[in-house]
Write an enzyme that holds these catalytic residues in place. Sequence first.
Site, mmCIF file in Angstrom:
data_model
loop_
_atom_site.group_PDB
_atom_site.id
_atom_site.type_symbol
_atom_site.label_atom_id
_atom_site.label_comp_id
_atom_site.label_asym_id
_atom_site.label_seq_id
_atom_site.Cartn_x
_atom_site.Cartn_y
_atom_site.Cartn_z
ATOM 1 N N SER A 156 5.031 92.667 81.646
ATOM 2 C CA SER A 156 4.032 93.645 81.219
ATOM 3 C C SER A 156 4.271 94.967 81.936
ATOM 4 O O SER A 156 5.353 95.540 81.819
ATOM 5 C CB SER A 156 2.628 93.087 81.453
ATOM 6 O OG SER A 156 1.650 93.847 80.779
ATOM 7 N N GLU A 175 1.485 88.348 71.336
ATOM 8 C CA GLU A 175 1.066 89.068 72.535
ATOM 9 C C GLU A 175 -0.415 89.473 72.494
ATOM 10 O O GLU A 175 -1.173 89.259 73.437
ATOM 11 C CB GLU A 175 1.917 90.333 72.720
ATOM 12 C CG GLU A 175 3.398 90.074 72.917
ATOM 13 C CD GLU A 175 3.798 89.942 74.373
ATOM 14 O OE1 GLU A 175 2.902 89.898 75.238
ATOM 15 O OE2 GLU A 175 5.002 89.862 74.641
ATOM 16 N N HIS A 196 0.133 87.129 75.304
ATOM 17 C CA HIS A 196 0.593 87.925 76.436
ATOM 18 C C HIS A 196 0.369 87.183 77.748
ATOM 19 O O HIS A 196 -0.669 86.555 77.956
ATOM 20 C CB HIS A 196 -0.159 89.256 76.460
ATOM 21 C CG HIS A 196 0.372 90.229 77.466
ATOM 22 N ND1 HIS A 196 1.638 90.744 77.375
ATOM 23 C CD2 HIS A 196 -0.182 90.782 78.576
ATOM 24 C CE1 HIS A 196 1.843 91.586 78.386
ATOM 25 N NE2 HIS A 196 0.753 91.607 79.133
#
Length: 511
Positions: free
Chosen positions: A192, A320, A414
């Site tokens: 990320s 995600e 995610h």
Amino acid sequence: MTIPEPVESVEPVVRTAAGAVRGRAEDGLTVFRGIPFAEPPVGAGRFAAPRPARPWDGIRDAYAFGPPPPQDLGIAGPPGVLPEGDDWLTVNVWTPEPDPAARRPVMVWIHGGAYKLGHSGSPGYDARRIAADGDLVVVTLNYRLGMEGFAHIEGAPANRGLLDQVAALEWVRDNVAAFGGDPGRVTVFGESAGAGSVAALLAMPRAAGLFGRAIAQSVPGTFFSPELARDLGTALAAEAGLRPTVADLGTVPPEQLVKVGQALAPRMPGRVDRWGQAAPTVTPYAPVVDGEVLPVTPWQALASGASRDVDLVVGHNRDENLLFTMMAGKLGSIGEERAAAALRLYAPGGEAAYRAAFPDASANDLYERVQTDWLFGMPSLHLAEAHVAGGGRAHVYELTWPAPAADGALGACHALDVPLLFGTFGADLGLLFFDGAEPSPEALALSDRFRSSWTAFAGTGDPGWPEYDSERRMVQVLDAEPVVAPYPEETSRRLWEDHAFAALPLVGRGA
């Protein structure tokens, strides 16, 4: 006469450039926590580039993680465990053997958290399994976040958080051999915002030569133009009734300055007219393409051949955005109006292009698809394609295995890759994704696969699947039965084929 077995020292000492540190033997490894790699960035050093740690006399105990930097949304982990203080810029080392002759590969982890939260002492980043399974040295680090690390402040260098990461990598170069690592075989890896940081480091002249391999897990496409960063910096300072200058903001304690971001973030979605695609992210911080620390975007830099000698693994998760929709309490309930707004804001070629490409998709599914594509999926794929175009080697993956919690409703969302990689199923977001239950044999096997691929790449440059190329587009699909196959999101790839991930602009001015 019986000769006693040799007893392993439980407190080995290693000498660094700044002084000696004492670690602990834990589970067959030696662990050192909270080693300063730079001076505390406070007082005269606040909002400045990091300065080398001041040397100390004697032996410093390296038993506890350093204090987390001031940050948004609180701290993960049990209360009272993490120390307080301003010595935020520290590293932690897990090593099989602190022997300078060992020369093991080194992996340096950069945590995520939207550039505004997270810390290396988080239980989800316990690196013991990676170090043990891969027989290598793992280093994790803290860097400045939010206002301290990323906001535009007049009189301060841009991208202070990235400069902290460079300083930590310089510490690794100068010191990791004493911990049993090879400074000539360093791999940076992050997820990320950590992956965005890895992408930025690939484009930064100051980071050149500090690592030879890189792994970027879910690269965000959010890099700010100087104009957007300046405008957001002004808005942030205004929350405190101040100007965005070192002189003004330096009067506010760091912990108090966190609150300006917390105040502005909920109002950001209402300013699409001004901040464009950045507005709905509710994150007023990101790396700034300032022309100096970060001369151009990572995609531009890699396409031009920057870091062509650095081998790259890059990829993303299939679903995600489902994590963020769940956190907003909207999982599975996005209606037509909100989906249409997202398509208009993010879809290349406009709303009609996505609807034509996915004719059977519901409004909810179109929303999830375009959000995933824009924020993580296509930036990650395009980074690989830019690297290959610039003469580099890239390996691409996609995680498609769904989190078991909520009957699989979160999909391959995610950050699911983080507990799988570290094996920390019962910590941080792992508690959410695995519902507090013991991981299944399937989950454990996939976790082992993550670690073996990542550590093999760190050691040899080969994660176990073919390089990506623009003709066959073969990628590692990580599922219950991992396979090598053509990139699964071909429809999205074609929609974004001609899109350039540029620095996000300031789209409106005035009140």
